[in-house]
Enzyme design. Structure first.
Site, mmCIF file in Angstrom:
data_model
loop_
_atom_site.group_PDB
_atom_site.id
_atom_site.type_symbol
_atom_site.label_atom_id
_atom_site.label_comp_id
_atom_site.label_asym_id
_atom_site.label_seq_id
_atom_site.Cartn_x
_atom_site.Cartn_y
_atom_site.Cartn_z
ATOM 1 C CD GLN A 82 3.278 -1.017 -9.041
ATOM 2 O OE1 GLN A 82 4.399 -1.493 -8.840
ATOM 3 N NE2 GLN A 82 2.176 -1.716 -8.788
ATOM 4 C CD GLN B 85 -1.599 -5.079 -7.131
ATOM 5 O OE1 GLN B 85 -0.438 -5.211 -6.789
ATOM 6 N NE2 GLN B 85 -2.583 -5.722 -6.538
ATOM 7 N N GLY C 142 6.866 -1.204 -1.229
ATOM 8 C CA GLY C 142 7.920 -2.031 -0.670
ATOM 9 C C GLY C 142 8.322 -3.068 -1.701
ATOM 10 C CG MET D 254 4.403 -4.949 -8.368
ATOM 11 S SD MET D 254 2.720 -4.913 -7.676
ATOM 12 C CE MET D 254 1.922 -6.137 -8.689
ATOM 13 C CD GLU D 255 1.720 -8.775 -6.135
ATOM 14 O OE1 GLU D 255 2.399 -7.878 -5.618
ATOM 15 O OE2 GLU D 255 0.473 -8.767 -6.128
ATOM 16 C CD GLU E 37 5.831 -8.070 -2.679
ATOM 17 O OE1 GLU E 37 4.941 -8.460 -3.447
ATOM 18 O OE2 GLU E 37 5.638 -7.172 -1.828
ATOM 19 C CG HIS F 268 1.630 -11.422 -3.777
ATOM 20 N ND1 HIS F 268 0.262 -11.402 -3.628
ATOM 21 C CD2 HIS F 268 2.088 -10.307 -3.145
ATOM 22 C CE1 HIS F 268 -0.089 -10.318 -2.931
ATOM 23 N NE2 HIS F 268 0.998 -9.647 -2.622
ATOM 24 C CE1 TYR G 285 -2.173 -4.311 1.317
ATOM 25 C CE2 TYR G 285 -0.328 -5.803 1.493
ATOM 26 C CZ TYR G 285 -1.010 -4.844 0.808
ATOM 27 O OH TYR G 285 -0.544 -4.417 -0.406
HETATM 28 N N1 BES Z 1 0.841 -6.097 -4.550
HETATM 29 C C1 BES Z 1 1.300 -5.293 -3.481
HETATM 30 C C2 BES Z 1 1.578 -3.886 -3.897
HETATM 31 C C3 BES Z 1 0.375 -3.150 -4.455
HETATM 32 C C4 BES Z 1 -0.889 -3.316 -3.935
HETATM 33 C C5 BES Z 1 0.561 -2.283 -5.490
HETATM 34 C C6 BES Z 1 -1.960 -2.626 -4.484
HETATM 35 C C7 BES Z 1 -0.506 -1.598 -6.032
HETATM 36 C C8 BES Z 1 -1.773 -1.767 -5.537
HETATM 37 C C9 BES Z 1 2.557 -5.876 -2.827
HETATM 38 O O1 BES Z 1 2.563 -7.250 -2.769
HETATM 39 C C10 BES Z 1 2.576 -5.418 -1.408
HETATM 40 O O2 BES Z 1 1.683 -5.772 -0.696
HETATM 41 N N2 BES Z 1 3.583 -4.665 -1.012
HETATM 42 C C11 BES Z 1 3.745 -4.188 0.339
HETATM 43 C C12 BES Z 1 4.794 -4.972 1.067
HETATM 44 C C13 BES Z 1 4.329 -6.023 1.960
HETATM 45 C C14 BES Z 1 5.481 -6.616 2.741
HETATM 46 C C15 BES Z 1 3.158 -5.765 2.814
HETATM 47 C C16 BES Z 1 4.230 -2.768 0.271
HETATM 48 O O3 BES Z 1 4.598 -2.319 -0.796
HETATM 49 O O4 BES Z 1 4.269 -2.108 1.301
HETATM 50 ZN ZN ZN Z 2 1.153 -7.970 -1.369
#
Ligand code: BES
Ligand code: ZN
Length: 629
Positions: free
Chosen positions: A169, A171, A298, A300-301, A326, A329, A411
């Protein structure tokens, strides 16, 4: 108004080499602030979360050669950086954190290297002397136990329970814990990789991927489009692949492949809908890998291959908005990337907006409106939890981990900001603006101020639209012109809950046609003064404690903890031990803590913690005040 520019130079004074006595390096963020707007010039934007000199020496390609050693839980091998010394610098500096650096070749010849002081947040800068004509730097290294990016999953915690599994992971700033690299979203690289794994396992990356194992366990990968390195990703396990359509498909363990193929049957259609909205999908294939439940997010893109939690496999396709997210993204984030983690809302706010547009096109406005209202509820919760300073879209992380910014401000406030502009300009104008935005900034990075300039120039000024952009971006709270979403489905849920009332009229509740979203609204809207007796009545009728839908289970467990409904306790423990998705863990441990059940929280956490990825255990350690000893 005449603009007065004030130059602010904030020296963060990271004297990274002071003890070794050789080099002093200061990381500077320079901000140009005007009296009427906030303007930062690209050339001056320096990412405060990298110790690398990425503006002086520019890496264009990385080649990884790595062996995946499950026995010792290390990745070992090398990374070869192809680079250009654009400033005539004497050294190149890479980010590393908890890596074991073995040796370095500069243009094929052994060269000395130096490690600076360890910084808890940013890691250890690796400095190598170069000349102005340097072409390549190869670094030989091994990962260590401290590799925060890596989850070496115990076979018992996989679906098949027999084979080991590892995933990365990156990010936000974890790539440096598995690759010595210039770890900033402000730099894009192409990459390739040769990965060796035990022959009974398959390796996949955020690149072009194999669909079958080979006898040698050797896999070659190419990512020929430039990406920020937080999108480099690797997963290795007993994986199978099934196509969904000609462009999309699913990787997961054989035990889950049918369930996943069913859940994601609409994926191909989603990509087409997304293209219909904001232009062609530029990454070739779009596949998804469903990981073990310890995956901390949830989704990761990772380009070409979204990494996803198994907790979205609900059996009824009700949680596929995550796939839309995703996938979105692939435009917002992966094509157009935030320059620094202070501009994180540009990645996530746009993506949530885009996600809801895909969902609307796929399943209709009523469906998308339910998602938006749940999102608004999350936003209000975030506003309650975050300090005023952290309620602005543009963050001021100032030496804090970028993870701090992963809140519903980025978000949901980000999404509602765009929705507000959509309402002010009309959907047609706004869509064509967004489509051009992606097209004109593809494979580039952008910061908040550049976006605002672009928004003004291309949409607001020419169409004489006056909206409070600055308030949304730089101020706390939710501005008064936040769009209000209504949903007749949710109104009906509210009416039924009211009719249940204090007399517990169960017959008033008719959830036969409810989706997951209505259930969530139902649970979230139960009044705080609900008695545990009332929860018991609802539970015995609808079996919420036994729900196999993780979203519903989590909402129900939280409510139950807060209403002292103890019948959930055993299932709550099972859930927390099995699932490592932070979004579920945080509210549940927090509810235990706030209900004076810290002892129980610790008891469960002792069992569960070894199953969590670093991202999750770090958050829960802090929440509970847990220290290993
Ligand atoms: N890029 C994010 C996950 C992320 C953000 C990892 C910041 C590390 C640091 C991913 O796209 C994301 O937003 N995932 C969400 C799901 C979404 C449906 C809102 C999550 O994991 O909850
Ligand atoms: Zn996201």
């Amino acid at each position: 108004m005449k603009q007065i520019y004030i130059l602010l130079v904030i020296s963060l004074g990271v004297s990274t080499f002071s003890c070794s006595g050789s080099v002093e390096r200061n990381v500077e963020t320079e901000e140009l602030v005007t009296d009427s707007s906030h303007v930062v010039t690209e050339a001056l934007v320096i990412d405060e979360h990298t110790l690398s000199n990425y503006k002086d020496v520019v890496v264009s390609h990385c080649h990884l050669s790595l062996d995946v050693d499950f026995e010792n839980e290390v990745l070992k091998g090398s990374v070869l950086h192809t680079l250009k010394n654009v400033s005539g610098a004497e050294v190149v500096i890479f980010d590393t954190k908890n890596l074991n650096i073995k040796s370095v070749l500069v243009d094929g010849t052994t060269a000395p290297f130096e490690l600076g002081n360890y910084d808890e947040l940013l890691g250890t800068p690796l400095q190598i002397t170069i000349n102005k004509d340097v072409n390549t730097v190869e670094i030989f290294y091994e990962t260590t136990e401290g590799a925060e990016a890596l989850d070496w999953v115990n076979p018992k915690l996989t679906a098949g329970k027999e084979n080991p599994y590892v995933f990365t992971q990156g990010q936000s700033i974890f790539t440096r814990t598995w690759v010595p690299i210039m770890d900033t979203p402000g730099l894009r690289i192409t990459y390739s990789a040769d990965i060796t794994v035990p022959p009974n396992l398959l390796a996949v990356m955020s690149a072009d991927n194999p669909t079958e194992k080979n006898d040698q366990g050797k896999y070659h990968f190419e990512m020929s489009q430039p990406v920020p390195c937080y999108l480099m990703a690797l997963a290795v396990g007993n994986l199978e692949f099934v196509p969904v359509d000609e462009r999309t498909g699913v990787y997961t363990e054989p035990e889950m492949i049918d369930a996943c193929a069913f859940e994601f049957a609409d994926m191909g259609e989603m990509v087409k809908k997304a293209e219909g909205l904001y232009g062609p999908y530029l990454w070739g294939r779009y596949d998804i890998i469903v990981l073990p439940p310890s995956f901390p997010f949830g989704g990761m893109e990772n380009p070409r291959l979204t990494f996803a939690t198994p907790t979205i496999i609900a059996g009824d396709r009700s949680l596929v908005s995550l796939v839309a997210h995703e996938l979105a993204h692939s435009w917002s984030g992966n094509l157009v990337t935030n320059s620094t983690w202070n501009d994180f809302w540009l990645n996530e706010g746009f993506t949530v907006y885009f996600e809801r547009r895909i969902m609307e096109d796929m399943y209709g406005k009523d469906y998308a409106d339910m998602l938006a209202i749940l999102g608004y509820q999350d936003l209000i919760r975030s506003i309650d939890e975050e300090s005023e300073a952290d309620q602005a879209l543009k963050l001021k992380l100032n030496r804090r981990h970028p993870d701090v910014g992963m809140t519903d401000i980025a978000y949901e406030k980000g999404c509602f900001f765009l929705k507000m502009i959509e309402e002010a300009s009309g959907r047609e104008l706004f869509d064509s603006f967004l489509k051009n935005y992606f097209l004109e900034h593809k494979f580039q990075t952008i910061n908040t101020e550049e976006f605002v300039n672009y928004l003004n120039a291309k949409l607001l000024v020419p169409n004489k639209i006056a909206v409070n952009v600055e308030e949304w971006i730089y101020e706390s709270g939710v501005p008064s012109n936040c769009p209000v979403i209504e949903s007749k489905n949710f109104t009906s849920v509210e009416e039924q809950l009211a009719a249940f009332g204090t007399e517990n009229n169960l017959d008033e509740i008719n959830p036969l046609d409810w989706s997951t979203h209505e259930w969530l609204h139902f649970i979230r809207n139960m009044p705080p003064e609900f008695s545990n007796k009332q929860l018991e009545i609802i539970d015995s009728r609808f079996q919420l404690t036994q729900s196999g839908n993780c979203e519903i289970a989590c909402a129900w467990f939280e409510k139950s903890i807060r209403c002292n409904y103890e019948a959930v306790d055993q299932n709550l423990e099972k859930f927390l031990v099995r699932v490592g998705r932070r979004k579920f863990l945080t509210p549940l441990y927090r509810a235990l803590k706030e209900s004076n059940r810290l002892d129980r929280a610790f008891e469960i956490y002792e069992k569960a913690r070894p199953n969590y990825h670093h991202v999750s255990s770090h958050t829960i350690d802090e929440l509970l005040g847990y220290s290993k000893s």
